[in-house]
Motif scaffolding. Structure first.
Motif, PDB file in Angstrom:
ATOM      1  N   HIS A 114      31.384   2.135  -5.799  1.00  0.00           N
ATOM      2  CA  HIS A 114      31.289   3.539  -6.207  1.00  0.00           C
ATOM      3  C   HIS A 114      32.168   4.434  -5.327  1.00  0.00           C
ATOM      4  CE1 HIS A 114      28.320   3.332  -9.355  1.00  0.00           C
ATOM      5  NE2 HIS A 114      27.458   2.697  -8.588  1.00  0.00           N
ATOM      6  N   THR A 115      32.178   4.155  -4.034  1.00  0.00           N
ATOM      7  CA  THR A 115      32.986   4.966  -3.121  1.00  0.00           C
ATOM      8  C   THR A 115      34.469   4.743  -3.377  1.00  0.00           C
ATOM      9  OG1 THR A 115      31.245   4.805  -1.453  1.00  0.00           O
ATOM     10  CG2 THR A 115      33.391   5.563  -0.707  1.00  0.00           C
ATOM     11  N   MET A 116      34.853   3.507  -3.621  1.00  0.00           N
ATOM     12  CA  MET A 116      36.249   3.216  -3.958  1.00  0.00           C
ATOM     13  C   MET A 116      36.659   3.969  -5.213  1.00  0.00           C
ATOM     14  SD  MET A 116      38.016  -0.475  -4.836  1.00  0.00           S
ATOM     15  CE  MET A 116      36.965  -0.708  -6.278  1.00  0.00           C
ATOM     16  N   ALA A 117      35.805   3.964  -6.237  1.00  0.00           N
ATOM     17  CA  ALA A 117      36.120   4.677  -7.475  1.00  0.00           C
ATOM     18  C   ALA A 117      36.206   6.182  -7.237  1.00  0.00           C
ATOM     19  CB  ALA A 117      35.058   4.370  -8.533  1.00  0.00           C
ATOM     20  N   GLU A 159      33.707  -4.930 -21.931  1.00  0.00           N
ATOM     21  CA  GLU A 159      34.156  -3.563 -21.647  1.00  0.00           C
ATOM     22  C   GLU A 159      35.097  -3.581 -20.445  1.00  0.00           C
ATOM     23  OE1 GLU A 159      32.303   0.897 -20.742  1.00  0.00           O
ATOM     24  OE2 GLU A 159      30.976  -0.790 -21.192  1.00  0.00           O
ATOM     25  N   PRO A 160      36.392  -3.782 -20.659  1.00  0.00           N
ATOM     26  CA  PRO A 160      37.351  -3.858 -19.554  1.00  0.00           C
ATOM     27  C   PRO A 160      37.348  -2.587 -18.702  1.00  0.00           C
ATOM     28  CG  PRO A 160      38.335  -4.617 -21.599  1.00  0.00           C
ATOM     29  CD  PRO A 160      37.015  -3.993 -21.966  1.00  0.00           C
ATOM     30  N   PRO A 161      37.665  -2.720 -17.427  1.00  0.00           N
ATOM     31  CA  PRO A 161      37.703  -1.556 -16.540  1.00  0.00           C
ATOM     32  C   PRO A 161      38.639  -0.473 -17.055  1.00  0.00           C
ATOM     33  CG  PRO A 161      37.840  -3.589 -15.279  1.00  0.00           C
ATOM     34  CD  PRO A 161      37.967  -3.990 -16.722  1.00  0.00           C
ATOM     35  N   LYS A 162      38.205   0.769 -16.928  1.00  0.00           N
ATOM     36  CA  LYS A 162      39.011   1.918 -17.338  1.00  0.00           C
ATOM     37  C   LYS A 162      39.625   2.516 -16.082  1.00  0.00           C
ATOM     38  CE  LYS A 162      36.105   2.836 -21.371  1.00  0.00           C
ATOM     39  NZ  LYS A 162      35.240   3.814 -22.085  1.00  0.00           N
ATOM     40  N   VAL A 163      40.927   2.388 -15.963  1.00  0.00           N
ATOM     41  CA  VAL A 163      41.596   2.743 -14.715  1.00  0.00           C
ATOM     42  C   VAL A 163      42.659   3.824 -14.891  1.00  0.00           C
ATOM     43  CG1 VAL A 163      41.171   0.447 -13.747  1.00  0.00           C
ATOM     44  CG2 VAL A 163      43.284   0.877 -15.024  1.00  0.00           C
ATOM     45  N   ALA A 164      42.630   4.545 -16.024  1.00  0.00           N
ATOM     46  CA  ALA A 164      43.665   5.556 -16.280  1.00  0.00           C
ATOM     47  C   ALA A 164      43.503   6.800 -15.422  1.00  0.00           C
ATOM     48  CB  ALA A 164      43.667   5.939 -17.757  1.00  0.00           C
ATOM     49  N   CYS A 174      29.833   3.406 -13.074  1.00  0.00           N
ATOM     50  CA  CYS A 174      28.455   3.877 -13.216  1.00  0.00           C
ATOM     51  C   CYS A 174      27.785   3.192 -14.404  1.00  0.00           C
ATOM     52  CB  CYS A 174      28.446   5.393 -13.388  1.00  0.00           C
ATOM     53  SG  CYS A 174      26.791   6.131 -13.364  1.00  0.00           S
ATOM     54  N   GLY A 175      28.531   3.015 -15.481  1.00  0.00           N
ATOM     55  CA  GLY A 175      27.986   2.333 -16.652  1.00  0.00           C
ATOM     56  C   GLY A 175      27.633   0.891 -16.353  1.00  0.00           C
ATOM     57  N   MET A 176      28.508   0.194 -15.606  1.00  0.00           N
ATOM     58  CA  MET A 176      28.226  -1.181 -15.218  1.00  0.00           C
ATOM     59  C   MET A 176      26.960  -1.261 -14.366  1.00  0.00           C
ATOM     60  SD  MET A 176      30.460  -3.454 -16.375  1.00  0.00           S
ATOM     61  CE  MET A 176      30.771  -2.631 -17.930  1.00  0.00           C
ATOM     62  N   HIS A 177      26.846  -0.335 -13.429  1.00  0.00           N
ATOM     63  CA  HIS A 177      25.692  -0.319 -12.531  1.00  0.00           C
ATOM     64  C   HIS A 177      24.405  -0.058 -13.310  1.00  0.00           C
ATOM     65  CE1 HIS A 177      24.142   1.018  -8.293  1.00  0.00           C
ATOM     66  NE2 HIS A 177      23.351   0.122  -8.872  1.00  0.00           N
ATOM     67  N   ASN A 178      24.475   0.861 -14.251  1.00  0.00           N
ATOM     68  CA  ASN A 178      23.276   1.183 -15.026  1.00  0.00           C
ATOM     69  C   ASN A 178      22.850   0.038 -15.936  1.00  0.00           C
ATOM     70  OD1 ASN A 178      22.584   3.676 -13.975  1.00  0.00           O
ATOM     71  ND2 ASN A 178      23.884   4.815 -15.410  1.00  0.00           N
ATOM     72  N   LYS A 179      23.790  -0.778 -16.394  1.00  0.00           N
ATOM     73  CA  LYS A 179      23.416  -1.958 -17.162  1.00  0.00           C
ATOM     74  C   LYS A 179      22.566  -2.899 -16.308  1.00  0.00           C
ATOM     75  CE  LYS A 179      27.272  -2.172 -20.454  1.00  0.00           C
ATOM     76  NZ  LYS A 179      28.415  -2.977 -20.952  1.00  0.00           N
ATOM     77  N   VAL A 180      22.970  -3.053 -15.062  1.00  0.00           N
ATOM     78  CA  VAL A 180      22.220  -3.903 -14.142  1.00  0.00           C
ATOM     79  C   VAL A 180      20.859  -3.278 -13.848  1.00  0.00           C
ATOM     80  CG1 VAL A 180      22.166  -4.891 -11.822  1.00  0.00           C
ATOM     81  CG2 VAL A 180      24.297  -4.877 -13.121  1.00  0.00           C
ATOM     82  N   LEU A 184      17.129  -4.925 -14.504  1.00  0.00           N
ATOM     83  CA  LEU A 184      16.190  -5.126 -13.403  1.00  0.00           C
ATOM     84  C   LEU A 184      14.965  -4.223 -13.502  1.00  0.00           C
ATOM     85  CD1 LEU A 184      18.696  -5.421 -10.404  1.00  0.00           C
ATOM     86  CD2 LEU A 184      17.508  -7.274 -11.603  1.00  0.00           C
ATOM     87  N   GLY A 185      14.910  -3.406 -14.540  1.00  0.00           N
ATOM     88  CA  GLY A 185      13.781  -2.506 -14.700  1.00  0.00           C
ATOM     89  C   GLY A 185      13.816  -1.304 -13.782  1.00  0.00           C
ATOM     90  N   LYS A 186      15.011  -0.955 -13.307  1.00  0.00           N
ATOM     91  CA  LYS A 186      15.165   0.190 -12.417  1.00  0.00           C
ATOM     92  C   LYS A 186      15.639   1.412 -13.209  1.00  0.00           C
ATOM     93  CE  LYS A 186      16.396  -2.613  -8.369  1.00  0.00           C
ATOM     94  NZ  LYS A 186      17.413  -2.821  -7.289  1.00  0.00           N
ATOM     95  N   ASP A 187      15.450   2.586 -12.610  1.00  0.00           N
ATOM     96  CA  ASP A 187      15.916   3.813 -13.254  1.00  0.00           C
ATOM     97  C   ASP A 187      17.437   3.849 -13.287  1.00  0.00           C
ATOM     98  OD1 ASP A 187      13.305   4.665 -13.543  1.00  0.00           O
ATOM     99  OD2 ASP A 187      13.312   5.797 -11.667  1.00  0.00           O
ATOM    100  N   GLU A 188      17.986   4.433 -14.337  1.00  0.00           N
ATOM    101  CA  GLU A 188      19.432   4.599 -14.416  1.00  0.00           C
ATOM    102  C   GLU A 188      19.871   5.776 -13.548  1.00  0.00           C
ATOM    103  OE1 GLU A 188      21.032   4.825 -18.302  1.00  0.00           O
ATOM    104  OE2 GLU A 188      20.135   2.948 -18.987  1.00  0.00           O
ATOM    105  N   PHE A 189      21.089   5.667 -13.029  1.00  0.00           N
ATOM    106  CA  PHE A 189      21.649   6.750 -12.218  1.00  0.00           C
ATOM    107  C   PHE A 189      22.301   7.779 -13.134  1.00  0.00           C
ATOM    108  CE2 PHE A 189      25.121   8.681  -9.762  1.00  0.00           C
ATOM    109  CZ  PHE A 189      24.414   9.137  -8.655  1.00  0.00           C
ATOM    110  N   ASP A 190      22.159   9.044 -12.792  1.00  0.00           N
ATOM    111  CA  ASP A 190      22.778  10.122 -13.556  1.00  0.00           C
ATOM    112  C   ASP A 190      24.271  10.162 -13.222  1.00  0.00           C
ATOM    113  OD1 ASP A 190      23.612  12.412 -14.818  1.00  0.00           O
ATOM    114  OD2 ASP A 190      22.134  13.743 -13.887  1.00  0.00           O
ATOM    115  N   CYS A 191      25.104   9.713 -14.156  1.00  0.00           N
ATOM    116  CA  CYS A 191      26.535   9.632 -13.887  1.00  0.00           C
ATOM    117  C   CYS A 191      27.189  10.997 -13.709  1.00  0.00           C
ATOM    118  CB  CYS A 191      27.233   8.856 -15.006  1.00  0.00           C
ATOM    119  SG  CYS A 191      26.702   7.131 -15.154  1.00  0.00           S
ATOM    120  N   ASN A 192      26.509  12.061 -14.067  1.00  0.00           N
ATOM    121  CA  ASN A 192      27.037  13.402 -13.823  1.00  0.00           C
ATOM    122  C   ASN A 192      27.027  13.754 -12.340  1.00  0.00           C
ATOM    123  OD1 ASN A 192      27.570  14.486 -16.572  1.00  0.00           O
ATOM    124  ND2 ASN A 192      25.379  14.102 -16.846  1.00  0.00           N
TER     125      ASN A 192
END
Length: 208
Positions: A114-117, A159-164, A174-180, A184-192
Motif C-alpha cells: 500500500h505504501t509503495m502504491a 484482474e491485471p495490475p492497473k499501473v497507468a 485496495c481491491g486486492m486487499h479487500n478480496k482477501v 477471511l471474514g474481515k471488514d473491508e477497508f474504505d478505499c477513499n
C-alpha cells in the motif's frame, strides 16, 4: 497476505505427530510457518515437546517401552486438544524475535504494498509502468506463503495490475486487499481513505 486457500488445512499427519487444527502444510508436505498463524504453530511445537519428553522417559527401561509409547500418544493428544479448547494455554502472538507467522508477514506485506502504491508516480512513464508490472509479477512468484502467492497470481490473471497512474494502482491494490479481507471474514477497508492511511496521515494531525 492471502486467505488460507490451496493446500488443505491439516488435521493429522502421516508422522506420529498429530497436527492441530489450523496448521497448513507447504508444497514440501511439511508444516508451513508463513502459511500458519502463531497459535497453531505453537500448539504443534508443544505437541512435539510432549512426545519427546515422554519418549525420553520411556528409554530408561526396556520393560516400560510399551507404556511409554502409550503415554507419549496420550500426552500429545492432551496437549493438542487442550490447546485447541483453551487458547490461554498458547500465546496469541509470537515474541518479536521469532520468524514471522502468516499474520505478521501479511500485515508487513500489505503495509509495504500500500505504501509503495501511495508513492508511485502520479503519471508514470512507460518504463516505470513496465517495472511495476514486473515487480508485482515477481512478487507473486516468491511470496513465502506458497498458497497465498498462488491465490495472488490467480487474482492477477482475472484482474491485471492497473499501473497507468498512482491512484489507479492504489485502488487496484485496495481491491486486492479487500478480496482477501472478505475471504477471511474481515471488514473491508474504505478505499477513499488510501492517502490518509498510507501517505498523508489523518486530518487531525495526530501522526504529524
Amino acid at each position: 497476505m492471502a486467505a488460507t486457500e490451496g493446500p488443505t488445512v491439516a488435521q493429522s499427519s502421516p508422522s506420529s505427530t498429530p497436527l492441530p487444527p489450523g496448521m497448513v502444510l507447504g508444497p514440501d508436505g511439511k508444516p508451513c510457518r508463513t502459511c500458519t498463524d502463531w497459535k497453531s504453530w505453537s500448539k504443534l511445537a508443544k505437541t512435539k515437546k510432549a512426545q519427546t519428553q515422554q519418549g525420553g522417559s520411556g528409554s530408561e527401561s526396556a520393560g516400560a517401552s510399551s507404556s511409554s509409547s502409550a503415554g507419549s500418544a496420550a500426552a500429545a493428544a492432551v496437549v493438542t486438544a487442550g490447546a485447541g479448547t483453551d487458547d490461554t494455554a498458547v500465546n496469541a502472538t509470537a515474541p518479536d524475535d521469532c520468524p514471522p507467522d502468516r499474520e505478521v508477514l501479511g500485515r508487513a506485506t500489505w503495509t509495504f504494498l500500500h505504501t509503495m502504491a501511495a508513492y508511485y508516480p502520479e503519471k508514470p512513464n512507460e518504463r516505470e509502468q513496465t517495472m511495476m508490472k514486473s515487480l508485482l509479477s515477481s512478487f507473486s512468484q516468491f511470496y513465502p506463503c506458497g498458497h497465498c502467492a498462488e491465490h495472488l497470481r490467480d487474482e492477477m490473471k482475472k484482474e491485471p495490475p492497473k499501473v497507468a497512474s498512482r491512484m489507479e494502482l492504489a485502488w487496484w491494490m485496495c481491491g486486492m486487499h479487500n478480496k482477501v479481507n472478505t475471504m477471511l471474514g474481515k471488514d473491508e477497508f474504505d478505499c477513499n481513505k488510501l492517502d490518509e492511511r498510507w501517505r498523508d496521515g489523518p486530518s487531525d494531525g495526530r501522526c504529524d
